[in-house]
Design an enzyme around this catalytic site. Structure first.
Site, PDB file in Angstrom:
ATOM      1  N   GLU A 163       0.786  -1.230   0.000  1.00 36.16           N
ATOM      2  CA  GLU A 163       0.000   0.000   0.000  1.00 36.16           C
ATOM      3  C   GLU A 163       0.824   1.289   0.000  1.00 36.16           C
ATOM      4  OE1 GLU A 163      -3.949  -1.736   2.313  1.00 36.16           O
ATOM      5  OE2 GLU A 163      -2.666  -0.291   3.336  1.00 36.16           O
ATOM      6  N   GLU A 354      -5.502  -8.424   1.262  1.00 31.20           N
ATOM      7  CA  GLU A 354      -6.064  -7.982   2.543  1.00 31.20           C
ATOM      8  C   GLU A 354      -7.550  -7.730   2.376  1.00 31.20           C
ATOM      9  OE1 GLU A 354      -4.290  -4.709   4.632  1.00 31.20           O
ATOM     10  OE2 GLU A 354      -2.246  -5.359   4.171  1.00 31.20           O
TER      11      GLU A 354
END
Length: 450
Positions: A163, A354
């Site tokens: 991320e 995720e």
């Protein structure tokens, strides 16, 4: 038609959030270690000094993974544990920990999935400018080589960065995450350039060492809009909006994915930045856009905007709408549309690296942790993922966030997202009802989702 027979059912963690042992056995400080000790950085003055003590309890944790039936476990390497100053000297005790963890996973029949960078930049490198320093991509390449040389013979699945959107937005724009800074747009452009180069150099190192044996990707998050209805126009509108540079360019999907998968800047970047947009030579573009093996994606809810100090989901938020304990809207549809959009656009198998929910759960009087809302949440999202498969998306796997309750960055320990409950007073682990439910999902390869 359901999930592929070799579907990778897993769970994910990050080094700083679970390992503890923040200065043990020669480990150096990362930015989270060093700066989160300052007052007001983490809720209630909490730290990651002990966290879940996974560094010392990894064998117990792998045994719990095996009990749940995980096919894969996604974890991250602590750069300052392996190289205390970020470059130069290698800490063999740090490498030994990860080597032992990998051996334990393989002995339990669990495939390791390794993330090289999950936000905890070595503090000594941060003091040298961190990702603003043009040497940073070489630092990262050298670190990657140390890891590959020591562990690469036993690891198939690799992720370079986790991320970059959140890392830069929360860490360097609004200052909620380490290093708690407020950088200018030009500085963020420079950091983006160096991170893209670092990704490319890491891919090159892994590929040169392991060839096609390695499955390599990067794990972004980013905006995904859900269509207002099932019309072709609504779907196309949502798709195009999901690719826009959006409320801040570093948060977008295309800002990172288009250079990596297409070898070009995102649409609108040149118009937005003009001559401030950084350049890559032909050789650098070839480095950044080396072929990857799958498209990893972290996703929890549909697109939000950051307004007045909090995230707002304009599409789904209304008074009394379903939300997680962290205040995130429950939007299962986003797993269908994100996996479909990215599968179609980037023409790679999609791995959901995720997805999960925060709840205020606890050990009940009967000694168990009953979390029916988590079961309901995962079930709803997985049904949407299965629908995406049935509509033609190539989905490689799904990794729940997170394996165990842990330090949820600046929010501290109150936010519980795990399949395993952790009592931070004595580190006792308890598999939650959702963990046993997930075991049954894995055993049936998702066929028991009704």
């Amino acid at each position: 038609m359901g999930f592929r027979k070799d579907f990778l059912w897993g769970a994910s963690t990050a080094d700083f959030q679970i390992e503890g042992a923040w200065n043990a056995d020669g480990k150096g400080p990362g930015i989270w270690d060093a700066l989160s000790h300052e007052p007001g950085r983490i809720a209630r003055g909490e730290t990651g000094d002990t966290a879940c003590d996974h560094y010392r309890r990894y064998k117990e944790d792998v045994a719990l993974m095996k009990e749940i039936g995980l096919k894969t476990y996604r974890f991250s390497i602590s750069w300052p544990r392996v190289m205390p100053a970020g470059s130069g000297r290698v800490n063999n005790k740090g490498l030994e920990f990860y080597s032992n963890l990998i051996d334990e996973l393989l002995a339990a029949g669990i495939e390791p999935m390794m993330t090289l960078y999950h936000w905890n930049l070595p503090y000594e490198l941060f003091k040298q400018g961190g990702w603003l320093n043009d040497k940073s991509s070489d630092w990262f390449a050298d670190y990657t080589k140390v890891v590959v040389d020591a562990l690469g013979d036993r690891v198939k699945y690799w992720l370079t960065f986790n991320e970059p959107q959140i890392h830069l937005f929360l860490g360097y724009i609004i200052g909620m995450h380490a290093p708690f800074e407020h950088y200018s747009e030009d500085q963020l452009l420079q950091m983006s350039r160096n991170i893209l180069l670092a990704h490319g150099k890491a891919v090159q190192v892994i590929r040169e060492a392991l060839g096609d044996k390695a499955m390599i990707s990067i794990a972004p998050t980013g905006d995904c809009f859900v269509p207002e209805d099932d019309s072709r126009q609504a779907i196309e509108t949502a798709f195009q909006k999901s690719l826009e540079l959006g409320h801040h360019f570093v948060f977008s999907n295309s800002w990172w994915a288009d250079p990596i998968y297409f070898g070009r800047f995102a649409d609108g970047a040149a118009e937005r930045f003009g001559d401030r947009l950084f350049e890559f030579s032909d050789e650098e573009w070839a480095l950044v856009s080396q072929p990857l093996d799958y498209f990893a994606y972290n996703v929890y809810q549909s697109t939000t905007v950051f307004r007045e100090g909090r995230e707002v989901n304009e599409q789904f938020e209304y008074p009394g709408c379903p939300k997680t304990a962290a205040g995130w809207c429950v939007t299962p549809e986003v797993l269908y549309w994100s996996s479909r959009f990215w599968s179609e656009r980037y023409q790679k198998p999609v791995m959901i690296t995720e997805n999960g929910i925060s709840l205020n759960d606890w050990v009940c009087e009967d000694g168990n942790v009953h979390d029916p809302q988590r079961i309901d949440f995962i079930s709803r999202y997985l049904k949407m993922l299965r629908k995406s498969v049935e509509d033609g998306s190539d989905i490689l796997g799904y990794s729940y966030w997170s394996l165990m309750d842990n330090l949820e960055w600046a929010s501290g320990y109150d936010v519980r997202m795990g399949l395993i409950h952790v009592d931070y007073r004595d580190q006792k682990r308890t598999i939650k009802d959702s963990g046993y439910w997930y075991r049954d999902v894995i055993l049936s390869n998702g066929e028991n989702l009704t």
